[in-house]
Design an enzyme around this catalytic site. Structure first.
Site, PDB file in Angstrom:
ATOM      1  N   ARG A  62       0.833  -1.195   0.000  1.00 30.08           N
ATOM      2  CA  ARG A  62       0.000   0.000   0.000  1.00 30.08           C
ATOM      3  C   ARG A  62       0.870   1.248   0.000  1.00 30.08           C
ATOM      4  O   ARG A  62       0.522   2.268  -0.583  1.00 30.08           O
ATOM      5  CB  ARG A  62      -0.940   0.004   1.215  1.00 30.08           C
ATOM      6  CG  ARG A  62      -1.740   1.297   1.372  1.00 30.08           C
ATOM      7  CD  ARG A  62      -2.856   1.152   2.389  1.00 30.08           C
ATOM      8  NE  ARG A  62      -2.404   0.666   3.663  1.00 30.08           N
ATOM      9  CZ  ARG A  62      -1.869   1.420   4.640  1.00 30.08           C
ATOM     10  NH1 ARG A  62      -1.701   2.711   4.456  1.00 30.08           N
ATOM     11  NH2 ARG A  62      -1.505   0.878   5.789  1.00 30.08           N
ATOM     12  N   TYR A 115     -18.051  15.374 -15.467  1.00 29.38           N
ATOM     13  CA  TYR A 115     -18.559  14.003 -15.363  1.00 29.38           C
ATOM     14  C   TYR A 115     -19.587  13.904 -14.235  1.00 29.38           C
ATOM     15  O   TYR A 115     -19.429  14.529 -13.182  1.00 29.38           O
ATOM     16  CB  TYR A 115     -17.379  13.064 -15.131  1.00 29.38           C
ATOM     17  CG  TYR A 115     -17.749  11.685 -14.666  1.00 29.38           C
ATOM     18  CD1 TYR A 115     -18.583  10.863 -15.428  1.00 29.38           C
ATOM     19  CD2 TYR A 115     -17.254  11.187 -13.459  1.00 29.38           C
ATOM     20  CE1 TYR A 115     -18.928   9.604 -14.991  1.00 29.38           C
ATOM     21  CE2 TYR A 115     -17.583   9.916 -13.028  1.00 29.38           C
ATOM     22  CZ  TYR A 115     -18.424   9.130 -13.789  1.00 29.38           C
ATOM     23  OH  TYR A 115     -18.760   7.876 -13.353  1.00 29.38           O
ATOM     24  N   ASP A 189      -8.662  18.028 -14.849  1.00 28.19           N
ATOM     25  CA  ASP A 189      -8.948  16.659 -15.291  1.00 28.19           C
ATOM     26  C   ASP A 189      -8.699  16.605 -16.797  1.00 28.19           C
ATOM     27  O   ASP A 189      -9.442  17.178 -17.579  1.00 28.19           O
ATOM     28  CB  ASP A 189     -10.393  16.302 -14.957  1.00 28.19           C
ATOM     29  CG  ASP A 189     -10.747  14.851 -15.294  1.00 28.19           C
ATOM     30  OD1 ASP A 189     -10.087  14.258 -16.174  1.00 28.19           O
ATOM     31  OD2 ASP A 189     -11.694  14.317 -14.699  1.00 28.19           O
ATOM     32  N   LYS A 214      -9.598   5.190 -19.133  1.00 34.64           N
ATOM     33  CA  LYS A 214     -10.009   5.592 -20.466  1.00 34.64           C
ATOM     34  C   LYS A 214      -8.841   5.479 -21.454  1.00 34.64           C
ATOM     35  O   LYS A 214      -8.282   4.408 -21.630  1.00 34.64           O
ATOM     36  CB  LYS A 214     -10.580   7.017 -20.411  1.00 34.64           C
ATOM     37  CG  LYS A 214     -11.579   7.259 -19.263  1.00 34.64           C
ATOM     38  CD  LYS A 214     -12.747   6.277 -19.243  1.00 34.64           C
ATOM     39  CE  LYS A 214     -13.884   6.702 -18.325  1.00 34.64           C
ATOM     40  NZ  LYS A 214     -13.569   6.729 -16.882  1.00 34.64           N
TER      41      LYS A 214
END
Length: 405
Positions: A62, A115, A189, A214
């Site tokens: 992590r 979005y 973004d 994407k």
């Protein structure tokens, strides 16, 4: 290969960097040409105590993983950044940014056309945690400037908006905001544009975020988010958020995104070429009401696109004639184009924003923006353009028969 007059030249050595950045075989066991997938959750220690997490040593996945490191180094290089961070999803990257740099009582300016998941987060979660949110049209620098308060900590927007494909003058917004206060964090973004088309950090942004699900991955088989920044202080703050929240991608997901990124410079020109052909065909089609594609000279921000980007990507938004049932029937009638959310993969996808990606945006907000019930967002894939167009033509004729337009 060019996109309606946009120059093919842009960022030198992009393809070389995509293939080699963070991938030096000398640092891997057995000097493998491809970065290995390191699945270990923990690592043998040579001593007790709290180690320096910046010295390249691994103690727990992590906190750091070799496969994830390769991905983070590569995206940093492609964004011309000093630092990269990988998150478990694009939304994890976005929310991680907001939680890192804003606290209860602070003010955040967000683009009004974003979005649906981002809109939901700001208006249903962030606001309940004490943040004050203003959603504004980022195309107007004056509007952005007038929205800034003494308590403003973050300005967040998409370089090309979802789903209306508005293009924001990133340089102008960043300059105006930083002129008011240089400690306001400008976060862009860049998912739709990708670093192949635009590098927001070079235009004055502080942090760039991607849903790597994407275009960057490009194969519709992984969910991942990426951040890049030139600020070491911001990187350290984001790193602590990343590891504390545990919002990290798995080694296998990191491997997949890293592999997909190797062909970004090959895929994006083909996406753009296909999208331009489809957009021009749609614009001339009598069954189509309106086409939103910044690569078209008819788009309101076409000139801004040429100013801030290498070109347009492969996303097209358009509205059919008729009513919602015509649009939905069209989506159900395609054969090559798949009815599905998401975008940026090698296959063509199309969806209905009002009832899918932006269904959780209040209807009055959708209507104010112009997200109509006949609007369709299409991710143009890498198939033969003629086959995509033929599929769209057949579906349109089924959905809107002769005499109904």
């Amino acid at each position: 290969m060019s996109n309606s007059g946009f120059p093919i030249s842009g960022f030198p050595s992009f393809g070389t960097d995509a293939i080699h950045a963070g991938q030096d075989p000398a640092k891997f066991n057995f000097k493998s040409a491809v970065p290995p997938i390191t699945m270990a959750s923990t690592y043998q220690r040579s001593d007790t105590g709290i180690p320096d997490l910046t010295n390249g040593k691994y103690i727990y996945s992590r906190l750091g993983n070799p496969t994830r490191d390769c991905l983070e180094q590569c995206i940093a290089k492609l964004e011309n950044a000093k630092h990269g961070l990988a998150f478990s999803s694009g939304m994890a990257a976005i929310t991680g940014c907001i939680q890192t740099f804003a606290k209860a009582g602070d003010h955040v300016i967000c683009g009004d056309d974003v979005y649906g998941g981002t809109n939901w987060y700001f208006n249903n979660i962030a606001n309940k945690n004490g943040l004050e949110i203003d959603m504004v049209d980022m195309r107007s620098v004056d509007t952005v400037v007038s929205a800034v308060r003494d308590s403003t900590q973050i300005v967040f927007f998409e370089s090309m908006t979802n789903p209306l494909l508005r293009v924001v003058d990133v340089a102008a917004v960043a300059e105006a905001v930083h002129k008011i206060r240089d400690d306001i964090v400008v976060i862009v973004d860049n998912t739709f544009m990708t670093p192949w088309n635009m590098r927001p950090l070079d235009l004055g942004a502080d942090i760039v975020v991607h849903s790597a699900t994407k275009y960057i991955n490009g194969h519709s088989d992984v969910v991942c988010g990426l951040l890049s920044t030139n600020s070491s202080n911001m990187r350290e703050a984001l790193f602590m958020t990343q590891i504390t929240l545990g919002a990290v991608p798995s080694p296998f997901d990191s491997y997949l995104v890293n592999r997909g990124m190797k062909t970004l410079h090959l895929r994006m020109p083909r996406h753009a070429e296909n999208a331009m052909k489809v957009a021009e065909w749609l614009e001339a089609n009598p069954r189509i009401e309106k086409v939103f594609y910044p690569g078209l000279p008819s788009h309101p921000e076409h000139d801004i696109l040429k100013k801030v980007a290498r070109g347009a990507p492969g996303i097209i938004t358009f509205s059919t004639k008729g009513k919602e049932e015509n649009a939905t029937k069209f989506l159900k009638s395609t054969k090559v184009v798949t009815l599905a959310v998401s975008l940026g993969g090698y296959e063509s996808l199309a969806e209905h924003p009002a009832s899918m990606t932006h269904a959780n945006v209040p209807k009055e907000h959708r209507e104010a923006l112009g997200i109509t019930d006949t609007m369709i967002r299409m991710s143009v894939g890498l198939e033969d353009a003629d086959d995509i167009i033929a599929d769209l033509e057949n579906a349109l004729k089924v959905a809107i028969p002769d005499g109904q337009f």
